[in-house]
Design an enzyme around this catalytic site. Structure first.
Site, mmCIF file in Angstrom:
data_model
loop_
_atom_site.group_PDB
_atom_site.id
_atom_site.type_symbol
_atom_site.label_atom_id
_atom_site.label_comp_id
_atom_site.label_asym_id
_atom_site.label_seq_id
_atom_site.Cartn_x
_atom_site.Cartn_y
_atom_site.Cartn_z
ATOM 1 N N ASP A 182 2.443 -10.772 -0.562
ATOM 2 C CA ASP A 182 2.124 -10.673 0.873
ATOM 3 C C ASP A 182 1.528 -9.320 1.263
ATOM 4 O O ASP A 182 1.100 -9.128 2.388
ATOM 5 C CB ASP A 182 3.364 -10.999 1.738
ATOM 6 C CG ASP A 182 4.570 -10.135 1.429
ATOM 7 O OD1 ASP A 182 4.776 -9.779 0.257
ATOM 8 O OD2 ASP A 182 5.334 -9.828 2.371
ATOM 9 N N HIS A 183 1.471 -8.383 0.311
ATOM 10 C CA HIS A 183 0.891 -7.064 0.602
ATOM 11 C C HIS A 183 -0.453 -6.842 -0.094
ATOM 12 O O HIS A 183 -1.149 -5.883 0.207
ATOM 13 C CB HIS A 183 1.878 -5.953 0.214
ATOM 14 C CG HIS A 183 3.125 -5.994 1.027
ATOM 15 N ND1 HIS A 183 3.373 -5.117 2.069
ATOM 16 C CD2 HIS A 183 4.184 -6.840 0.993
ATOM 17 C CE1 HIS A 183 4.528 -5.423 2.623
ATOM 18 N NE2 HIS A 183 5.046 -6.465 1.988
ATOM 19 N N HIS A 203 3.940 -7.080 -4.323
ATOM 20 C CA HIS A 203 4.353 -8.406 -3.860
ATOM 21 C C HIS A 203 3.156 -9.029 -3.133
ATOM 22 O O HIS A 203 2.440 -8.339 -2.398
ATOM 23 C CB HIS A 203 5.571 -8.315 -2.925
ATOM 24 C CG HIS A 203 6.873 -8.191 -3.669
ATOM 25 N ND1 HIS A 203 7.992 -7.622 -3.118
ATOM 26 C CD2 HIS A 203 7.215 -8.553 -4.935
ATOM 27 C CE1 HIS A 203 8.981 -7.650 -4.006
ATOM 28 N NE2 HIS A 203 8.526 -8.205 -5.121
ATOM 29 N N HIS A 258 3.077 -1.978 -2.556
ATOM 30 C CA HIS A 258 3.643 -2.582 -3.766
ATOM 31 C C HIS A 258 2.965 -3.918 -4.023
ATOM 32 O O HIS A 258 2.216 -4.428 -3.178
ATOM 33 C CB HIS A 258 5.163 -2.734 -3.634
ATOM 34 C CG HIS A 258 5.623 -3.689 -2.576
ATOM 35 N ND1 HIS A 258 5.326 -3.523 -1.240
ATOM 36 C CD2 HIS A 258 6.364 -4.829 -2.653
ATOM 37 C CE1 HIS A 258 5.875 -4.508 -0.549
ATOM 38 N NE2 HIS A 258 6.498 -5.329 -1.373
ATOM 39 N N HIS A 310 12.676 -0.792 -3.644
ATOM 40 C CA HIS A 310 12.452 -2.221 -3.344
ATOM 41 C C HIS A 310 12.557 -3.086 -4.601
ATOM 42 O O HIS A 310 12.038 -4.198 -4.631
ATOM 43 C CB HIS A 310 11.079 -2.358 -2.672
ATOM 44 C CG HIS A 310 10.782 -3.715 -2.131
ATOM 45 N ND1 HIS A 310 11.662 -4.433 -1.349
ATOM 46 C CD2 HIS A 310 9.679 -4.513 -2.258
ATOM 47 C CE1 HIS A 310 11.099 -5.595 -1.026
ATOM 48 N NE2 HIS A 310 9.908 -5.670 -1.572
ATOM 49 N N ASP A 327 8.447 -2.429 2.598
ATOM 50 C CA ASP A 327 9.657 -2.992 2.011
ATOM 51 C C ASP A 327 10.507 -1.957 1.263
ATOM 52 O O ASP A 327 10.104 -1.416 0.240
ATOM 53 C CB ASP A 327 9.254 -4.139 1.072
ATOM 54 C CG ASP A 327 8.380 -5.172 1.780
ATOM 55 O OD1 ASP A 327 7.909 -4.880 2.892
ATOM 56 O OD2 ASP A 327 8.172 -6.260 1.220
ATOM 57 N N HIS A 381 6.425 -6.524 10.152
ATOM 58 C CA HIS A 381 6.865 -7.230 8.945
ATOM 59 C C HIS A 381 8.111 -8.072 9.252
ATOM 60 O O HIS A 381 9.171 -7.930 8.643
ATOM 61 C CB HIS A 381 7.153 -6.199 7.828
ATOM 62 C CG HIS A 381 7.332 -6.769 6.452
ATOM 63 N ND1 HIS A 381 8.531 -7.264 6.010
ATOM 64 C CD2 HIS A 381 6.485 -6.923 5.403
ATOM 65 C CE1 HIS A 381 8.404 -7.673 4.749
ATOM 66 N NE2 HIS A 381 7.172 -7.474 4.358
HETATM 67 ZN ZN LIG Z 1 6.773 -7.625 2.224
HETATM 68 ZN ZN LIG Z 2 8.111 -6.777 -1.046
#
Ligand SMILES: [Zn+2]
Ligand SMILES: [Zn+2]
Length: 303
Positions: A64-65, A62, A60, A140, A208, A267
């Site tokens: 941090d990914h 976000h 996804h 998520h 997530d 994570h």
């Molecule tokens: Zn994450």
């Molecule tokens: Zn996330």
């Protein structure tokens, strides 16, 4: 088939952990699950050639990914013949990529093959000679996918049994493979009689999400389930549910219900310096659990 955990932290990089990315090496091919900020450098430190990455599976969008993607694209694009990088992600990936590659100035010599997946239920998105990759939507708050890398089952000759029937390697085995029945010493010999099926290994990556059916379905019978465990259930189960994340207990629940062989939790929220309590919580529900840490390498064994 080998895994290297390049980043095992949630949200922000810390001194101890980088953000999400796991490298899967299969027969010389490199594939990344997510590509958080700093993934390139982690690969460098771990001794993996970054320009060999052929696919990135994005769960996804976000930060941090995905925030390591642009740097990786530039690095691969700088080699003489960069070829094609495939990026597979949820709905919206094409639009995000469109903006991302325009955010910086560099030569676009690398071909990007961008694949968007809805994944209402687990679906095959890559079908190669030796493996498939499936994806399924999880929950998520924004489009988010879980992925399964599955090596194909292969039929192999049992040399001892074959010899006992008088089947010799070479043309006779070739005939059997084409579906012919052989007659040796007045006995009929078929392919099934002298072969066995070697089960392909399966690695599943669930990031997530809240606990959801698709996470369990896609993880079914996996050899290794890599699963987020942002929080400790005993302290923050409500927070996990509120933010669409899993606790260590939830991850273990998924592992148990999906009948996986090994669970690797990752994570982790930055509030946990030591992951022992998370691991203990997971192991109370699913015994064969381990906690990932940056640069952990794991060979995916045959069952
Ligand atoms: Zn994450
Ligand atoms: Zn996330």
């Amino acid at each position: 088939m080998k895994l290297c955990f390049l980043g095992t932290g949630a949200m922000v990089p810390t001194k101890q952990r980088n953000v999400s990315s796991v490298l899967l090496e299969y027969e010389g091919e490199f594939l990344l699950f997510d590509c958080g900020e700093g993934t390139q450098r982690q690969m460098n430190l771990a001794g993996y050639n970054r320009t060999k990455v052929s696919r990135v599976l994005i769960t996804h969008w976000h930060g941090d990914h995905v925030s390591g993607l642009i740097g990786l694209i530039q690095t691969i694009g700088n080699i003489p013949e960069p070829g094609t990088l495939q990026i597979i992600g949820p709905i919206g990936t094409k639009q995000h990529m469109h903006h991302l590659v325009r955010a910086m100035s560099f030569d676009h010599r690398l071909t990007l093959d961008i694949v968007e997946v809805e994944g209402v239920k687990p679906e095959v998105v890559v079908d190669e000679k030796r493996y498939t990759i499936s994806a399924a939507a999880v929950e998520h708050g924004i489009p988010c996918l879980a992925f399964a890398f599955k090596e194909k089952d292969v039929r192999r000759f049992d040399m001892e049994t074959a010899a006992s029937y008088g089947v010799s390697p070479g043309p006779q085995m070739g005939k059997l493979q084409r579906g012919d029945t052989l007659t040796i010493n007045d006995k009929q010999v078929t392919l099934e009689m002298v072969t066995y099926v070697q089960k392909g290994r399966k690695v599943v990556y669930v990031m997530d999400t809240s606990v959801t059916d698709n996470a369990i379905r896609i993880a079914e019978d996996a050899d290794v389930l890599i699963c987020e465990s942002t929080f400790l259930s005993s302290e923050h189960q409500e927070k996990a549910e509120e933010y669409g994340h899993l606790s260590a207990k939830d991850a273990a629940f998924i592992a148990r219900n999906a009948n996986v062989k090994k669970l690797v939790i990752t994570h982790f929220s930055q509030r946990y310096f030591d992951t022992t309590p998370l691991l203990e919580e997971a192991q109370a529900v699913f015994d064969n659990s381990i906690a990932a840490y940056d640069f952990l390498e794991l060979e995916v064994e045959r069952a």
